[in-house]
Design an enzyme around this catalytic site. Structure first.
Site, PDB file in Angstrom:
ATOM      1  N   ASN A  32      90.360  53.345  62.991  1.00  0.00           N
ATOM      2  CA  ASN A  32      89.169  52.642  62.492  1.00  0.00           C
ATOM      3  C   ASN A  32      88.454  53.553  61.494  1.00  0.00           C
ATOM      4  O   ASN A  32      88.611  54.771  61.544  1.00  0.00           O
ATOM      5  CB  ASN A  32      88.237  52.325  63.667  1.00  0.00           C
ATOM      6  CG  ASN A  32      87.015  51.547  63.233  1.00  0.00           C
ATOM      7  OD1 ASN A  32      87.100  50.658  62.376  1.00  0.00           O
ATOM      8  ND2 ASN A  32      85.859  51.881  63.775  1.00  0.00           N
TER       9      ASN A  32
ATOM     10  N   ILE B  34      85.593  43.744  69.055  1.00  0.00           N
ATOM     11  CA  ILE B  34      86.031  44.851  69.916  1.00  0.00           C
ATOM     12  C   ILE B  34      87.351  44.471  70.580  1.00  0.00           C
ATOM     13  O   ILE B  34      87.486  43.373  71.121  1.00  0.00           O
ATOM     14  CB  ILE B  34      84.936  45.164  70.958  1.00  0.00           C
ATOM     15  CG1 ILE B  34      83.699  45.696  70.246  1.00  0.00           C
ATOM     16  CG2 ILE B  34      85.437  46.159  71.997  1.00  0.00           C
ATOM     17  CD1 ILE B  34      82.452  45.711  71.099  1.00  0.00           C
TER      18      ILE B  34
ATOM     19  N   HIS C 281      84.548  54.404  60.079  1.00  0.00           N
ATOM     20  CA  HIS C 281      83.130  54.182  60.399  1.00  0.00           C
ATOM     21  C   HIS C 281      82.265  54.899  59.361  1.00  0.00           C
ATOM     22  O   HIS C 281      82.530  56.052  59.024  1.00  0.00           O
ATOM     23  CB  HIS C 281      82.828  54.707  61.808  1.00  0.00           C
ATOM     24  CG  HIS C 281      81.425  54.419  62.223  1.00  0.00           C
ATOM     25  ND1 HIS C 281      81.020  53.150  62.611  1.00  0.00           N
ATOM     26  CD2 HIS C 281      80.323  55.208  62.262  1.00  0.00           C
ATOM     27  CE1 HIS C 281      79.725  53.185  62.887  1.00  0.00           C
ATOM     28  NE2 HIS C 281      79.281  54.417  62.681  1.00  0.00           N
TER      29      HIS C 281
ATOM     30  N   ASP D  64      83.396  53.445  68.623  1.00  0.00           N
ATOM     31  CA  ASP D  64      83.392  54.550  67.654  1.00  0.00           C
ATOM     32  C   ASP D  64      83.475  55.921  68.331  1.00  0.00           C
ATOM     33  O   ASP D  64      82.879  56.897  67.843  1.00  0.00           O
ATOM     34  CB  ASP D  64      82.135  54.475  66.753  1.00  0.00           C
ATOM     35  CG  ASP D  64      82.010  53.134  66.039  1.00  0.00           C
ATOM     36  OD1 ASP D  64      83.049  52.579  65.650  1.00  0.00           O
ATOM     37  OD2 ASP D  64      80.874  52.639  65.885  1.00  0.00           O
TER      38      ASP D  64
ATOM     39  N   MET E 248      85.166  43.111  62.751  1.00  0.00           N
ATOM     40  CA  MET E 248      83.956  43.026  63.575  1.00  0.00           C
ATOM     41  C   MET E 248      84.254  42.408  64.930  1.00  0.00           C
ATOM     42  O   MET E 248      83.718  41.367  65.292  1.00  0.00           O
ATOM     43  CB  MET E 248      82.881  42.204  62.839  1.00  0.00           C
ATOM     44  CG  MET E 248      82.490  42.770  61.492  1.00  0.00           C
ATOM     45  SD  MET E 248      81.812  44.417  61.617  1.00  0.00           S
ATOM     46  CE  MET E 248      80.215  44.013  62.287  1.00  0.00           C
TER      47      MET E 248
ATOM     48  N   GLY F 286      86.798  43.549  52.634  1.00  0.00           N
ATOM     49  CA  GLY F 286      88.186  43.994  52.472  1.00  0.00           C
ATOM     50  C   GLY F 286      88.409  45.103  51.465  1.00  0.00           C
ATOM     51  O   GLY F 286      89.531  45.296  51.002  1.00  0.00           O
ATOM     52  N   SER F 287      87.362  45.875  51.152  1.00  0.00           N
ATOM     53  CA  SER F 287      87.578  46.919  50.144  1.00  0.00           C
ATOM     54  C   SER F 287      88.410  48.084  50.695  1.00  0.00           C
ATOM     55  O   SER F 287      89.211  48.682  49.963  1.00  0.00           O
ATOM     56  CB  SER F 287      86.253  47.416  49.563  1.00  0.00           C
ATOM     57  OG  SER F 287      85.536  48.164  50.503  1.00  0.00           O
ATOM     58  N   ASN F 288      88.258  48.392  51.958  1.00  0.00           N
ATOM     59  CA  ASN F 288      89.125  49.434  52.537  1.00  0.00           C
ATOM     60  C   ASN F 288      90.569  48.948  52.608  1.00  0.00           C
ATOM     61  O   ASN F 288      91.493  49.710  52.328  1.00  0.00           O
ATOM     62  CB  ASN F 288      88.620  49.847  53.927  1.00  0.00           C
ATOM     63  CG  ASN F 288      87.519  50.880  53.843  1.00  0.00           C
ATOM     64  OD1 ASN F 288      87.763  52.043  53.489  1.00  0.00           O
ATOM     65  ND2 ASN F 288      86.294  50.479  54.135  1.00  0.00           N
TER      66      ASN F 288
HETATM   67  C1  GRF Z   1      82.957  49.746  55.908  1.00  0.00           C
HETATM   68  O1  GRF Z   1      81.718  50.321  55.609  1.00  0.00           O
HETATM   69  C2  GRF Z   1      83.536  50.380  57.141  1.00  0.00           C
HETATM   70  O2  GRF Z   1      83.192  51.718  57.294  1.00  0.00           O
HETATM   71  C3  GRF Z   1      82.937  49.576  58.255  1.00  0.00           C
HETATM   72  O3  GRF Z   1      82.872  48.256  57.755  1.00  0.00           O
HETATM   73  C4  GRF Z   1      82.826  48.293  56.335  1.00  0.00           C
HETATM   74  C5  GRF Z   1      83.965  47.446  55.849  1.00  0.00           C
HETATM   75  O4  GRF Z   1      83.950  47.290  54.455  1.00  0.00           O
HETATM   76  N1  GRF Z   1      83.698  49.691  59.474  1.00  0.00           N
HETATM   77  P1  GRF Z   1      85.200  46.662  53.718  1.00  0.00           P
HETATM   78  O5  GRF Z   1      85.417  45.273  54.351  1.00  0.00           O
HETATM   79  O6  GRF Z   1      86.384  47.544  53.937  1.00  0.00           O
HETATM   80  O7  GRF Z   1      84.812  46.549  52.291  1.00  0.00           O
END
Ligand code: GRF
Length: 207
Positions: free
Chosen positions: A108, A93, A110, A146, A91, A12-14
């Protein structure tokens, strides 16, 4: 304002970077975090933000899963008219139906410079291929894996002593910058979408 749903499966860092941006900039309204994984570390982070969280565990039947997902999205008013769905390490589709309905409203991120190294283990793929630069891509989601229209990318130089772990760390740092940027461009209507080409109507981003 754009109502935002963020879909996660893990760390969940993004999501965290997006929520911090949303609080600061106030151009999107984050209304719901959806996880397909009860144990996702991101759930704890989301709860600190006081945002609604729904767990929708995986189902084999993709249509049924997407139907339930759409019900949640509608409940929180993330519609094909006013909504944005951000996949952030989700994770799973999504099926054709939901992708069609929310065309150019699902993003998304990537961890590679698409179209290179699509799919799982993008950082490992980059290291094994021996490329000198990799990076990350924010794109709209289409029916492929992607493959959707690219909104923003940023690059990372690969040093001789990098492995996929150190590369992933460097890329993640950039991810946290470009994902909020892409959302900001969307929310402020600066994205001009023409087929699979996305142009940006913002002179401050040209270099
Ligand atoms: C990230 O590297 C993103 O690019 C990929 O999955 C990872 C998710 O990381 N799709 P986080 O859960 O956002 O930390």
């Amino acid at each position: 304002m754009v109502n935002l749903a963020i879909l996660i499966s893990g760390r969940g860092s993004n999501m965290e970077a997006i929520l911090n941006f949303a609080i600061k900039k106030k151009v999107v309204n984050p209304v719901i975090i959806i996880s397909n994984n009860y144990d996702a570390a991101g759930i704890k982070i989301a709860s600190k933000f006081g945002i609604n969280i729904k767990i929708l565990p995986n189902l084999k039947d993709r249509k049924m899963y997407d139907k339930k997902l759409e019900q949640i999205l509608h409940k929180y008013n993330v519609t094909p008219k006013n909504g944005l769905i951000c996949l952030a390490g989700f994770m799973r589709i999504l099926g054709e139906g939901i992708i069609r309905k929310y065309k150019n409203r699902i993003m998304n991120i990537h961890p590679s410079l698409l179209p290179a190294f699509a799919g799982l283990g993008a950082q490992k793929q980059a290291i094994e291929y021996g490329v000198k630069y990799s990076g990350c891509t924010v794109h709209f989601v289409d029916g492929g894996i992607d493959t959707g229209p690219i909104i923003l990318q940023d690059i990372v130089k690969i040093q001789d002593d990098d492995d996929h772990i150190s590369l992933a760390k460097k890329i993640l740092h950039k991810e946290h910058q470009i994902y909020p940027k892409a959302i900001n461009l969307f929310a402020t209507k600066k994205l001009i979408i023409d087929g699979r080409t996305v142009k940006i109507n913002d002179s401050t981003l040209r270099n």
